[in-house]
Scaffold this motif. Structure first.
Motif: not given
Length: 455
Positions: A172, A175, A178-179, A184, A424
């Motif tokens: 998490h 993630s 990356k957000s 990516n 994802e």
């Protein structure tokens, strides 16, 4: 109906028929709340020692319910001291969120600890969950809480468990990276996971430098999060290789179909699931013929094969470890990036050193990997509540009325799966909508503002 009986049925009629059939099988969502207090009473009677709590608002409408079965409470002391918590949305008519807490037994299998149904993931619901969890399970030496970076979980854990380290799932956290930075890149993933799982500071710093080469901002962000929150080498307590929240995520995956049921049927399905797992794992533990459970026995044997060709030099440092009340010598191999100290199972280097000193490698495996520990974890039994027609319920319990949550029932088809982020999807782009009027992507015929395409 058309194929089997040659009967033309409209979609809405077929849908209503299906909903009626499901209601006959599962029960009505509204009536299920009326029967909730009766069900919880029987669950407490049939499984004495369980912690079951129901919270209503001033209008006697449902707010929260917490369930920790006696078998889970008694077995917790024989599982690794890691608590993985997570929340997942419910797909019934009234919605809500299912909060779960789980750990791992000596065989590395998921061990459910508690279930809680709340209105949503907010500060109040998570704090209430942690309060009830602490009342049920207390606190243990070396205990660690693992979760994602949900703000309500962070606030609730810090308020109720201020003395327990709260760490984050590295998946998490990746993630979030990356957000936040719109990256990516495979390089970020490899460098970050390598740093998180590094066993020495030297290895950690090497991978952090590799991360800096990709994007300096990522390293600064991880510093703000705190290295002790995600890096194994800086963890305040042993994480026993639980670097992600997969324990709770796998539990959520198993309960995917259960989350569509009315609340009483859902809670009974969760109880039945714990009963099934408990029975299966109890038999597995009793049938184990090795000193360690199957998973860790295989790891130790694999490490033993690698240790055959190793040579232990006299220059190795010696440290002392207290084991079962006795002081024993253990070779300090930390300078060689040895995994022994953190994983608590002898690696190839440690096995070679222990055998040279005529010591048994099994004596230096964690107690949480041994057969007798797994047997003890499943000593208690999860009992069924019996058929509803056989329930004997006092009148003062029958008189308690529980109303459904306030607010109208959600309309439309409930979502079955959450929306995944772009990173994802394994590189697969979202399927674009193709307009039937202008043949362009990104909109449909109803919202089209372009001139009609000439064919």
């Amino acid at each position: 109906m058309k194929h089997d009986h040659n009967v033309q049925v409209k979609y809405i009629k077929a849908w209503r028929s299906k909903e009626k059939a499901l209601e006959m099988m599962r029960g009505n969502a509204t009536e299920s709340y009326i029967e909730l207090y009766l069900y919880l009473y029987m669950l407490q009677i049939t499984n004495p020692g369980s912690i079951i709590e129901l919270k209503l608002n001033e209008n006697r409408c449902f707010l929260y319910v917490f369930v920790a079965l006696n078998a889970s409470i008694k077995g917790w002391t024989h599982c690794i001291p890691i608590v993985v918590v997570d929340g997942t949305f419910l797909k019934s008519a009234y919605g809500g969120t299912l909060l779960v807490a789980a750990t791992q037994d000596a065989g590395g299998k998921t061990f459910p600890l508690a279930f809680c149904v709340v209105d949503s993931e907010n500060d109040e619901s998570w704090e209430w969950f942690f309060i009830k969890f602490r009342q049920s399970y207390g606190i243990r030496e070396g205990m660690t809480i693992v979760s994602d970076r949900h703000e309500s979980i962070i606030k609730g854990a810090s308020k109720v468990y201020p003395e327990v380290p709260h760490v984050f799932c590295i998946f998490h956290l990746l993630s979030n990276i990356k957000s936040k930075f719109k990256k990516n890149s495979k390089k970020i993933k490899d460098a970050f996971f390598s740093a998180a799982n590094a066993y020495t500071v030297k290895k950690f710093e090497y991978h952090i430098k590799e991360l800096d080469k990709v994007d300096r901002r990522v390293q600064l962000f991880l510093q703000e999060v705190g290295y002790e929150k995600w890096a194994k080498v800086y963890s305040l307590n042993n994480r026993y290789s639980n670097m992600t929240s997969n324990v709770a995520e796998s539990l959520n995956s198993v309960t995917m179909s259960i989350r569509e049921l009315p609340i009483c049927t859902m809670l009974e399905s969760l109880r039945a699931l714990v009963q099934k797992w408990s029975y299966s794992n109890r038999n597995t533990a009793n049938a184990t013929s090795t000193r360690l459970t199957t998973k860790f026995e295989e790891i130790l044997k694999k490490n033993y094969l690698y240790s055959v060709d190793l040579t232990v030099h006299p220059s190795n440092h010696i440290l002392f470890e207290v084991h079962n009340g006795e002081r024993k010598n253990v070779v300090d191999l930390s300078k060689r990036s040895c995994t022994f100290q953190m994983d608590q199972i002898p690696c190839a280097h440690a096995i070679a050193a222990l055998q040279k000193s005529n010591l048994d490698p099994y004596d230096y495996c964690s107690q949480y990997y041994k057969k007798e520990t797994m047997v003890a974890a499943y000593k208690e039994i999860v009992y069924p509540i019996g058929n509803k027609e056989t329930w004997v319920i006092p009148e003062h319990v029958k008189s308690v009325i529980v109303y459904p949550p306030e607010g109208r029932i959600r309309v439309g088809r409930p979502k079955k799966r959450r929306c995944k982020a772009s990173w994802e999807r394994n590189g697969n782009p979202v399927k674009q909508i193709n307009c039937g009027k202008c043949a362009q992507n990104g909109h449909n015929r109803r919202t089209c503002r372009n001139p009609k395409k000439n064919v």
